[in-house]
Structures are given as structure tokens and as C-alpha cells.
Design a protein around this motif. Sequence first.
Motif, PDB file in Angstrom:
ATOM      1  N   THR A  51       0.594  -1.195  -0.068  1.00  0.00           N
ATOM      2  CA  THR A  51       0.277   0.285  -0.079  1.00  0.00           C
ATOM      3  C   THR A  51       0.813   0.980   0.118  1.00  0.00           C
ATOM      4  OG1 THR A  51      -0.180  -0.026   2.400  1.00  0.00           O
ATOM      5  CG2 THR A  51      -2.083  -0.984   1.314  1.00  0.00           C
ATOM      6  N   HIS A  52      -0.033   2.115  -0.513  1.00  0.00           N
ATOM      7  CA  HIS A  52       1.110   3.771  -0.803  1.00  0.00           C
ATOM      8  C   HIS A  52       1.886   4.275   0.854  1.00  0.00           C
ATOM      9  CE1 HIS A  52      -1.559   4.191  -4.644  1.00  0.00           C
ATOM     10  NE2 HIS A  52      -0.232   4.485  -4.331  1.00  0.00           N
ATOM     11  N   ASP A  53       0.512   3.895   2.416  1.00  0.00           N
ATOM     12  CA  ASP A  53       1.286   4.191   3.101  1.00  0.00           C
ATOM     13  C   ASP A  53       2.057   3.507   3.920  1.00  0.00           C
ATOM     14  OD1 ASP A  53      -0.207   2.330   3.854  1.00  0.00           O
ATOM     15  OD2 ASP A  53      -1.709   3.839   4.868  1.00  0.00           O
ATOM     16  N   ARG A  54       1.988   1.834   2.969  1.00  0.00           N
ATOM     17  CA  ARG A  54       3.745   1.100   3.479  1.00  0.00           C
ATOM     18  C   ARG A  54       2.819   0.072   4.968  1.00  0.00           C
ATOM     19  NH1 ARG A  54      10.250   2.093   2.573  1.00  0.00           N
ATOM     20  NH2 ARG A  54       8.839   2.551  -0.130  1.00  0.00           N
ATOM     21  N   TRP A  55       1.654   0.340   5.626  1.00  0.00           N
ATOM     22  CA  TRP A  55      -0.183   0.502   6.121  1.00  0.00           C
ATOM     23  C   TRP A  55       0.665  -1.759   6.219  1.00  0.00           C
ATOM     24  CZ3 TRP A  55      -4.289  -2.775   6.588  1.00  0.00           C
ATOM     25  CH2 TRP A  55      -4.748  -2.634   7.374  1.00  0.00           C
ATOM     26  N   ALA A  56       1.019  -2.132   4.821  1.00  0.00           N
ATOM     27  CA  ALA A  56       0.321  -3.584   4.684  1.00  0.00           C
ATOM     28  C   ALA A  56       1.665  -3.814   3.485  1.00  0.00           C
ATOM     29  CB  ALA A  56      -1.165  -4.048   4.292  1.00  0.00           C
ATOM     30  N   THR A  57       2.190  -5.631   3.334  1.00  0.00           N
ATOM     31  CA  THR A  57       3.289  -5.631   2.434  1.00  0.00           C
ATOM     32  C   THR A  57       2.505  -6.931   1.689  1.00  0.00           C
ATOM     33  OG1 THR A  57       4.797  -5.933   3.048  1.00  0.00           O
ATOM     34  CG2 THR A  57       4.712  -3.811   2.980  1.00  0.00           C
ATOM     35  N   GLY A  58       2.998  -8.119   1.136  1.00  0.00           N
ATOM     36  CA  GLY A  58       2.831  -8.668   0.871  1.00  0.00           C
ATOM     37  C   GLY A  58       2.911  -9.607  -0.909  1.00  0.00           C
ATOM     38  N   ALA A  59       2.270 -10.438  -1.741  1.00  0.00           N
ATOM     39  CA  ALA A  59       2.593 -10.453  -2.465  1.00  0.00           C
ATOM     40  C   ALA A  59       1.542 -11.714  -2.831  1.00  0.00           C
ATOM     41  CB  ALA A  59       3.707 -11.782  -2.778  1.00  0.00           C
ATOM     42  N   LEU A  60       0.556 -11.657  -4.349  1.00  0.00           N
ATOM     43  CA  LEU A  60       0.010 -12.558  -5.233  1.00  0.00           C
ATOM     44  C   LEU A  60       1.168 -13.584  -5.402  1.00  0.00           C
ATOM     45  CD1 LEU A  60      -2.839 -13.081  -5.848  1.00  0.00           C
ATOM     46  CD2 LEU A  60      -2.345 -11.523  -7.447  1.00  0.00           C
ATOM     47  N   VAL A  61       0.895 -14.928  -5.618  1.00  0.00           N
ATOM     48  CA  VAL A  61       1.192 -15.582  -5.841  1.00  0.00           C
ATOM     49  C   VAL A  61       0.429 -16.385  -7.041  1.00  0.00           C
ATOM     50  CG1 VAL A  61       2.554 -17.687  -6.156  1.00  0.00           C
ATOM     51  CG2 VAL A  61       3.394 -16.371  -4.297  1.00  0.00           C
ATOM     52  N   LEU A  62       0.385 -16.972  -8.176  1.00  0.00           N
ATOM     53  CA  LEU A  62      -0.225 -17.594  -9.404  1.00  0.00           C
ATOM     54  C   LEU A  62       0.608 -18.800  -9.871  1.00  0.00           C
ATOM     55  CD1 LEU A  62      -1.118 -14.441  -9.218  1.00  0.00           C
ATOM     56  CD2 LEU A  62      -2.843 -15.276 -11.019  1.00  0.00           C
ATOM     57  N   THR A  63      -0.183 -20.058  -9.729  1.00  0.00           N
ATOM     58  CA  THR A  63       0.032 -20.939  -9.772  1.00  0.00           C
ATOM     59  C   THR A  63      -0.727 -21.523 -11.134  1.00  0.00           C
ATOM     60  OG1 THR A  63       0.982 -21.336  -8.225  1.00  0.00           O
ATOM     61  CG2 THR A  63       1.299 -23.376  -9.544  1.00  0.00           C
ATOM     62  N   SER A  64      -0.327 -21.656 -12.457  1.00  0.00           N
ATOM     63  CA  SER A  64      -0.101 -23.436 -13.054  1.00  0.00           C
ATOM     64  C   SER A  64      -0.178 -24.315 -13.779  1.00  0.00           C
ATOM     65  CB  SER A  64      -0.420 -22.014 -14.684  1.00  0.00           C
ATOM     66  OG  SER A  64      -0.923 -22.631 -15.851  1.00  0.00           O
ATOM     67  N   GLU A  65      -0.964 -24.943 -12.948  1.00  0.00           N
ATOM     68  CA  GLU A  65      -0.018 -27.112 -13.527  1.00  0.00           C
ATOM     69  C   GLU A  65      -1.075 -27.372 -13.787  1.00  0.00           C
ATOM     70  OE1 GLU A  65      -1.969 -28.541  -9.761  1.00  0.00           O
ATOM     71  OE2 GLU A  65      -1.385 -27.446  -8.216  1.00  0.00           O
ATOM     72  N   THR A  66      -1.023 -26.313 -15.278  1.00  0.00           N
ATOM     73  CA  THR A  66      -0.665 -27.217 -16.889  1.00  0.00           C
ATOM     74  C   THR A  66       0.259 -26.535 -17.585  1.00  0.00           C
ATOM     75  OG1 THR A  66      -2.678 -25.133 -17.738  1.00  0.00           O
ATOM     76  CG2 THR A  66      -3.689 -26.313 -16.147  1.00  0.00           C
ATOM     77  N   SER A  67      -0.111 -26.452 -18.905  1.00  0.00           N
ATOM     78  CA  SER A  67       0.977 -26.382 -19.422  1.00  0.00           C
ATOM     79  C   SER A  67       1.175 -24.677 -19.958  1.00  0.00           C
ATOM     80  CB  SER A  67       0.953 -26.968 -21.403  1.00  0.00           C
ATOM     81  OG  SER A  67      -0.743 -26.881 -21.650  1.00  0.00           O
ATOM     82  N   GLU A  68      -0.482 -24.387 -19.792  1.00  0.00           N
ATOM     83  CA  GLU A  68      -1.013 -22.695 -19.493  1.00  0.00           C
ATOM     84  C   GLU A  68       0.488 -21.733 -19.165  1.00  0.00           C
ATOM     85  OE1 GLU A  68      -5.020 -22.635 -21.383  1.00  0.00           O
ATOM     86  OE2 GLU A  68      -4.915 -23.729 -19.501  1.00  0.00           O
ATOM     87  N   ASP A  69       0.718 -20.798 -20.344  1.00  0.00           N
ATOM     88  CA  ASP A  69       1.789 -20.091 -19.268  1.00  0.00           C
ATOM     89  C   ASP A  69       1.040 -18.777 -18.595  1.00  0.00           C
ATOM     90  OD1 ASP A  69       4.521 -21.284 -20.144  1.00  0.00           O
ATOM     91  OD2 ASP A  69       4.380 -20.240 -21.730  1.00  0.00           O
ATOM     92  N   LEU A  70       1.808 -18.192 -17.451  1.00  0.00           N
ATOM     93  CA  LEU A  70       1.546 -17.280 -16.516  1.00  0.00           C
ATOM     94  C   LEU A  70       2.523 -16.149 -16.849  1.00  0.00           C
ATOM     95  CD1 LEU A  70       0.614 -18.412 -13.079  1.00  0.00           C
ATOM     96  CD2 LEU A  70      -1.010 -18.152 -14.572  1.00  0.00           C
ATOM     97  N   THR A  71       1.655 -16.004 -18.788  1.00  0.00           N
ATOM     98  CA  THR A  71       2.397 -14.597 -19.204  1.00  0.00           C
ATOM     99  C   THR A  71       1.578 -13.769 -20.318  1.00  0.00           C
ATOM    100  OG1 THR A  71       2.822 -16.268 -21.006  1.00  0.00           O
ATOM    101  CG2 THR A  71       4.802 -15.366 -19.266  1.00  0.00           C
ATOM    102  N   GLY A  72       1.857 -13.076 -20.980  1.00  0.00           N
ATOM    103  CA  GLY A  72       1.234 -12.292 -21.834  1.00  0.00           C
ATOM    104  C   GLY A  72      -0.091 -11.592 -21.068  1.00  0.00           C
ATOM    105  N   ALA A  73      -0.738 -11.838 -21.660  1.00  0.00           N
ATOM    106  CA  ALA A  73      -2.481 -10.901 -21.232  1.00  0.00           C
ATOM    107  C   ALA A  73      -2.892 -11.586 -19.773  1.00  0.00           C
ATOM    108  CB  ALA A  73      -3.716 -11.446 -21.331  1.00  0.00           C
ATOM    109  N   ALA A  74      -2.275 -12.948 -18.827  1.00  0.00           N
ATOM    110  CA  ALA A  74      -2.235 -13.359 -17.539  1.00  0.00           C
ATOM    111  C   ALA A  74      -1.425 -12.694 -17.188  1.00  0.00           C
ATOM    112  CB  ALA A  74      -1.822 -14.638 -17.694  1.00  0.00           C
ATOM    113  N   ALA A  75      -0.247 -12.304 -17.502  1.00  0.00           N
ATOM    114  CA  ALA A  75       0.482 -11.660 -16.426  1.00  0.00           C
ATOM    115  C   ALA A  75       0.132 -10.134 -15.554  1.00  0.00           C
ATOM    116  CB  ALA A  75       1.131 -12.025 -16.921  1.00  0.00           C
ATOM    117  N   LEU A  76       0.044  -9.829 -17.128  1.00  0.00           N
ATOM    118  CA  LEU A  76      -0.990  -8.281 -16.982  1.00  0.00           C
ATOM    119  C   LEU A  76      -2.432  -7.447 -16.696  1.00  0.00           C
ATOM    120  CD1 LEU A  76      -0.863  -5.853 -17.924  1.00  0.00           C
ATOM    121  CD2 LEU A  76      -2.467  -6.016 -19.768  1.00  0.00           C
TER     122      LEU A  76
END
Length: 210
Positions: free
Chosen positions: A91-116
Amino acid sequence: MSRPSDVTAALAMDAVAEAAGVLKAATFDKVFVQAPELVLRAVPVATSAQLSVTRHGDRQPAFSRADRVRLGERQVVPSPAPNSLSLSLRTHDRWATGALVLTSETSEDLTGAAALTAELMVILIEEAIERAHAADVITQLRRELAAARDVGIALAAASNGLDVATVLQMLGDLDPDAGQGFAPNDDQLISAEAAGSDVPLLRLLPGGGA
């Protein structure tokens, strides 16, 4: 004729718009719990999404996760080489930090439109957490200001040998809005000792002018 990629992009944007509506006035707990599922709706190639958030004062991060199998959406055939995408959150005030982790267990990549799309969702989550935090701060400030005003009126009454009702009437004569929000209630009395007087202090009633 629309191409499959165009249809997928349109569905993703619809899911992002839906998420924006869901998170618009959500509490922090609601944002934290619902965000991973909303991310999966917006990023169809992802099979799981995990959100980690550390708020100011937290000793360790909290985790919230959603995956398609548990949601009953589809059975996933594991890929020999699952891929993942990790995006930081702050967050802008740095009150909260973290991460979002996505996983694909198929042959489809998490790139391009998915990443955007995932990046757009992170922005929505950050903004939702900021709004929830701001709402909590405002609520706390209103509560503290109401209590301070309550104490001030009771002390003014005691130091001038008046009762609270008389002081409220005087305030009302000066400003019609000044005396609103105060009323005797047995469940909301502060001890007189806390104010250093024999006059009981009156708590603001819920919904009173804060």
C-alpha cells in the motif's frame, strides 16, 4: 468474428470489473478472504492463487488461498513443469505489504495477458486494503473524538456546578448541533471517578453526531 484470445481478454476484463465492485467498500477481512478467488476468475489459466499480507504491527504474514479444484471448477491434470507468477503488493502508506502468487499446473503459461491481468488485480487489492484501513482509522478517530467531547462536557458541568443536561441545553442554545448525540444511558455511563468529579459522564449513543 472474434478470435479466442479476444474473447478471453474480454472475459478477463469483465472479471476485473466485477472484482472492483466486490472490493469497493469491503473490510480488510473480506478483501483478504475473497481476493484469491476473484483473481482466479480474472486469470483463467491459473489453477491456484495465494495472497500473503503483513500489516503494520503483525509479527508474521497471513495467507489466503484459492484453487480451482477446491472451488469445484475443474479437475487439473498436473503439468510436468508447473509454472508460477509472483507479484509484490504494497500500500502507498506501507501499512501493508505482501505478495500475490499464481500457479498454473497445466501447460498454459502465466505470461502476456494473464500476467497483465494479475497486475491489475494486485492494484485493485492494494487499493481495497488502503480503503479498508482508512475506514478503520476514521471509525477509531470518530470514537475517540466522541469520547473526548463527552468527557469535556461532563467536566465542564462539574467544574461549574451544573448538571450535564443544563450544559447540553446551553450548548444547544449556542449551536443546535453541538448538543446532539448525548443522552443518558445506563449501559454507557463512564465512572465519575475517571473524570475526577461526582458527576457521571455520559457516553455518546451509537449513531450520535460524531
